[in-house]
Motif scaffolding. Structure first.
Motif, PDB file in Angstrom:
ATOM      1  N   ASN A 221       0.817  -1.219   0.000  1.00  0.00           N
ATOM      2  CA  ASN A 221       0.000   0.000   0.000  1.00  0.00           C
ATOM      3  C   ASN A 221       0.852   1.271   0.000  1.00  0.00           C
ATOM      4  O   ASN A 221       0.409   2.310   0.486  1.00  0.00           O
ATOM      5  CB  ASN A 221      -0.948   0.029   1.202  1.00  0.00           C
ATOM      6  CG  ASN A 221      -1.842  -1.188   1.254  1.00  0.00           C
ATOM      7  OD1 ASN A 221      -2.319  -1.667   0.219  1.00  0.00           O
ATOM      8  ND2 ASN A 221      -2.065  -1.709   2.452  1.00  0.00           N
ATOM      9  N   ASP A 274      -6.705  -1.087 -13.840  1.00  0.00           N
ATOM     10  CA  ASP A 274      -7.205  -1.556 -12.555  1.00  0.00           C
ATOM     11  C   ASP A 274      -8.682  -1.196 -12.462  1.00  0.00           C
ATOM     12  O   ASP A 274      -9.030  -0.037 -12.210  1.00  0.00           O
ATOM     13  CB  ASP A 274      -6.417  -0.900 -11.420  1.00  0.00           C
ATOM     14  CG  ASP A 274      -6.867  -1.396 -10.051  1.00  0.00           C
ATOM     15  OD1 ASP A 274      -7.745  -2.278 -10.006  1.00  0.00           O
ATOM     16  OD2 ASP A 274      -6.349  -0.905  -9.037  1.00  0.00           O
ATOM     17  N   PRO A 275      -9.580  -2.157 -12.660  1.00  0.00           N
ATOM     18  CA  PRO A 275     -11.016  -1.838 -12.690  1.00  0.00           C
ATOM     19  C   PRO A 275     -11.549  -1.365 -11.345  1.00  0.00           C
ATOM     20  O   PRO A 275     -12.605  -0.732 -11.275  1.00  0.00           O
ATOM     21  CB  PRO A 275     -11.664  -3.167 -13.105  1.00  0.00           C
ATOM     22  CG  PRO A 275     -10.680  -4.212 -12.680  1.00  0.00           C
ATOM     23  CD  PRO A 275      -9.327  -3.589 -12.856  1.00  0.00           C
ATOM     24  N   GLU A 276     -10.821  -1.661 -10.244  1.00  0.00           N
ATOM     25  CA  GLU A 276     -11.295  -1.261  -8.921  1.00  0.00           C
ATOM     26  C   GLU A 276     -10.892   0.161  -8.565  1.00  0.00           C
ATOM     27  O   GLU A 276     -11.276   0.671  -7.513  1.00  0.00           O
ATOM     28  CB  GLU A 276     -10.762  -2.235  -7.870  1.00  0.00           C
ATOM     29  CG  GLU A 276     -11.247  -3.674  -8.067  1.00  0.00           C
ATOM     30  CD  GLU A 276     -10.710  -4.605  -7.009  1.00  0.00           C
ATOM     31  OE1 GLU A 276      -9.984  -4.121  -6.105  1.00  0.00           O
ATOM     32  OE2 GLU A 276     -11.009  -5.808  -7.079  1.00  0.00           O
ATOM     33  N   ASN A 277     -10.088   0.773  -9.425  1.00  0.00           N
ATOM     34  CA  ASN A 277      -9.593   2.102  -9.112  1.00  0.00           C
ATOM     35  C   ASN A 277     -10.293   3.128  -9.989  1.00  0.00           C
ATOM     36  O   ASN A 277     -10.274   3.042 -11.215  1.00  0.00           O
ATOM     37  CB  ASN A 277      -8.068   2.156  -9.336  1.00  0.00           C
ATOM     38  CG  ASN A 277      -7.435   3.307  -8.603  1.00  0.00           C
ATOM     39  OD1 ASN A 277      -7.789   4.452  -8.828  1.00  0.00           O
ATOM     40  ND2 ASN A 277      -6.507   2.993  -7.716  1.00  0.00           N
ATOM     41  N   GLY A 278     -10.874   4.125  -9.341  1.00  0.00           N
ATOM     42  CA  GLY A 278     -11.657   5.097 -10.077  1.00  0.00           C
ATOM     43  C   GLY A 278     -10.859   6.117 -10.856  1.00  0.00           C
ATOM     44  O   GLY A 278     -11.412   6.842 -11.677  1.00  0.00           O
ATOM     45  N   ASN A 280      -8.372   5.482 -12.962  1.00  0.00           N
ATOM     46  CA  ASN A 280      -7.721   4.843 -14.127  1.00  0.00           C
ATOM     47  C   ASN A 280      -6.265   4.492 -13.874  1.00  0.00           C
ATOM     48  O   ASN A 280      -5.461   4.459 -14.801  1.00  0.00           O
ATOM     49  CB  ASN A 280      -7.817   5.742 -15.371  1.00  0.00           C
ATOM     50  CG  ASN A 280      -9.256   5.996 -15.777  1.00  0.00           C
ATOM     51  OD1 ASN A 280     -10.068   5.089 -15.739  1.00  0.00           O
ATOM     52  ND2 ASN A 280      -9.560   7.233 -16.148  1.00  0.00           N
ATOM     53  N   ARG A 283      -1.967  -1.044 -13.223  1.00  0.00           N
ATOM     54  CA  ARG A 283      -1.269  -2.027 -12.409  1.00  0.00           C
ATOM     55  C   ARG A 283      -0.348  -2.837 -13.330  1.00  0.00           C
ATOM     56  O   ARG A 283      -0.412  -2.717 -14.546  1.00  0.00           O
ATOM     57  CB  ARG A 283      -2.266  -2.970 -11.721  1.00  0.00           C
ATOM     58  CG  ARG A 283      -3.322  -2.275 -10.884  1.00  0.00           C
ATOM     59  CD  ARG A 283      -2.706  -1.460  -9.749  1.00  0.00           C
ATOM     60  NE  ARG A 283      -1.930  -2.254  -8.828  1.00  0.00           N
ATOM     61  CZ  ARG A 283      -2.399  -2.711  -7.655  1.00  0.00           C
ATOM     62  NH1 ARG A 283      -3.644  -2.456  -7.307  1.00  0.00           N
ATOM     63  NH2 ARG A 283      -1.614  -3.409  -6.849  1.00  0.00           N
TER      64      ARG A 283
END
Length: 390
Positions: A221, A274-278, A280, A283
């Motif tokens: 992280n 990364d589809p979970e990151n708003g 764009n 990864r």
């Protein structure tokens, strides 16, 4: 010198058998809660002694939070035994720092390893605990280190010839917790290997000999964009920090030396959305780079490995020479660790925390200064990070 860092700056003091050791930490943000527990316990498998140290905070805090001013911390040396080292008045211990310190300064500490002793690292661990607490509270950063090898005994994870690193090893790096590490007496989170390491250390102790090994560390992280171009690349600063720990002899990040045996077509880290990151954010699919590219963090887990040599002080007779060059036999006394590697795990973690904390403050200073300027609208989209686009 005895200081490390630029904005988060740590200065340690003390020798192995002086009255106290400690540190002054400057650059700690205000209103940060102090860690309830500064030290992780020493590992009994790695040493002949247990050292119970109480850290006394002298300044920079009130009511359990930091004031933003320098924090002074001190640990009294309660169990001093300088008489255990009288033989070093005649002989520089082989592979120790007695001779080089004397050559450098013209005088040296009369007992123990002086500033080269691992006792000096208490100040680092105390300072790093403060950094760890802030990083966890503010960014959710997790830092976990573990023992990967002791002497000839290593984690049994193998990889195929066409694999840069094996999946089992990477899964361990990705998921291992401190609780799993501290559950094992050797701090190797693989029970079968830990038992073999423990017996190998005990066998070395019975022979009055010593063993080296490796410690792997992962930082999770970690924010994007940490590390400075050219001379202060993040891996360079991490290497500086790790190789300043006593007994270290090697450092590698990511795929390390094994990665040099693969072509770029197999070693490159392809990017994916990364589809979970708003915002764009990208990864990587492999992370052979170990979370660092161009000396700057890319948002993936940072992982690296540190090599520790066998402790130089052993209770065996060794043929060597006196300070004036006469051949003789040295037989050291005192309390000597047959293997420092399990004890080094918290030192590696806290030095990593100090590095990330310092780099984070530098990046935040740059970002805060840039945020005061009006947005630049003339730049093409490819020159602006997606998360910063208006």
């Amino acid at each position: 010198m005895s200081s490390f860092g630029k904005l988060f700056r740590v200065h340690t003091y003390g020798e192995s058998h002086c009255k106290s050791v400690g540190c002054i930490v400057d650059g700690v943000p205000p209103d940060s809660p102090l860690p309830r527990r500064t030290f992780r316990s020493s590992s009994p498998a790695g040493g002949l002694r247990s050292e119970f140290d109480t850290v006394r905070v002298q300044s920079g805090t009130e009511h359990g939070v930091t004031l933003g001013t320098p924090i002074g911390m001190v640990v009294q040396n309660k169990d001093q035994r300088p008489h255990d080292y009288t033989e070093t008045d005649l002989y520089p211990r082989p592979s120790h720092a007695d001779y080089t310190y004397l050559a450098k300064y013209g005088v040296k500490a009369s007992s123990g390893g002086g500033r080269a002793s691992a006792r000096e690292t208490i100040g680092r661990v105390a300072a790093g605990a403060i950094a760890e607490k802030y990083l966890k509270e503010a960014y959710g950063v997790e830092i976990v280190a573990f023992v990967g090898s002791v002497g000839p005994v290593a984690l049994p994870f193998t990889q195929e010839e066409d694999e840069v690193l094996g999946k089992e090893y990477l899964d361990l790096v990705k998921n291992v917790t401190r609780e799993e590490v501290d559950k094992e007496i050797t701090r190797c989170p693989h029970p079968e290997t830990s038992k073999k390491m423990e017996q190998t250390i005990r066998d070395a102790k019975a022979r009055n000999d010593s063993l080296g090994g490796t410690v792997t560390c992962v930082i999770r992280n970690c924010p994007l964009g940490l590390g400075e171009p050219c001379f202060d690349k993040l891996e360079a600063v991490l290497a500086h920090a790790m190789l300043s720990i006593p007994s270290t002899k090697g450092f590698e990040v990511g795929s390390g030396f094994r990665g040099t045996t693969f072509p770029g077509s197999k070693h490159n880290d392809p990017f994916v959305a990364d589809p979970e990151n708003g915002d764009n954010r990208l990864r990587t699919t492999t992370n052979w780079s170990g979370g660092i590219q161009g000396g700057i963090t890319n948002g993936e887990d940072i992982y690296f490995r540190v090599a520790f040599k066998p402790p130089a002080t052993i209770s065996q007779e060794q043929q060597t020479a006196t300070y004036d060059g006469k051949a003789g036999t040295l037989a050291t006394r005192g309390r000597h660790d047959p293997c420092v590697v399990p004890r080094a795990v918290p030192i590696v973690e806290t030095m990593a925390a100090i590095v990330i904390m310092d780099q984070l403050l530098q990046q935040n200073a740059r970002s805060a200064a840039a945020a005061l300027l009006p947005p630049v609208t003339s730049l093409p989209p490819t020159m602006v990070f997606p998360g910063q686009r208006k």
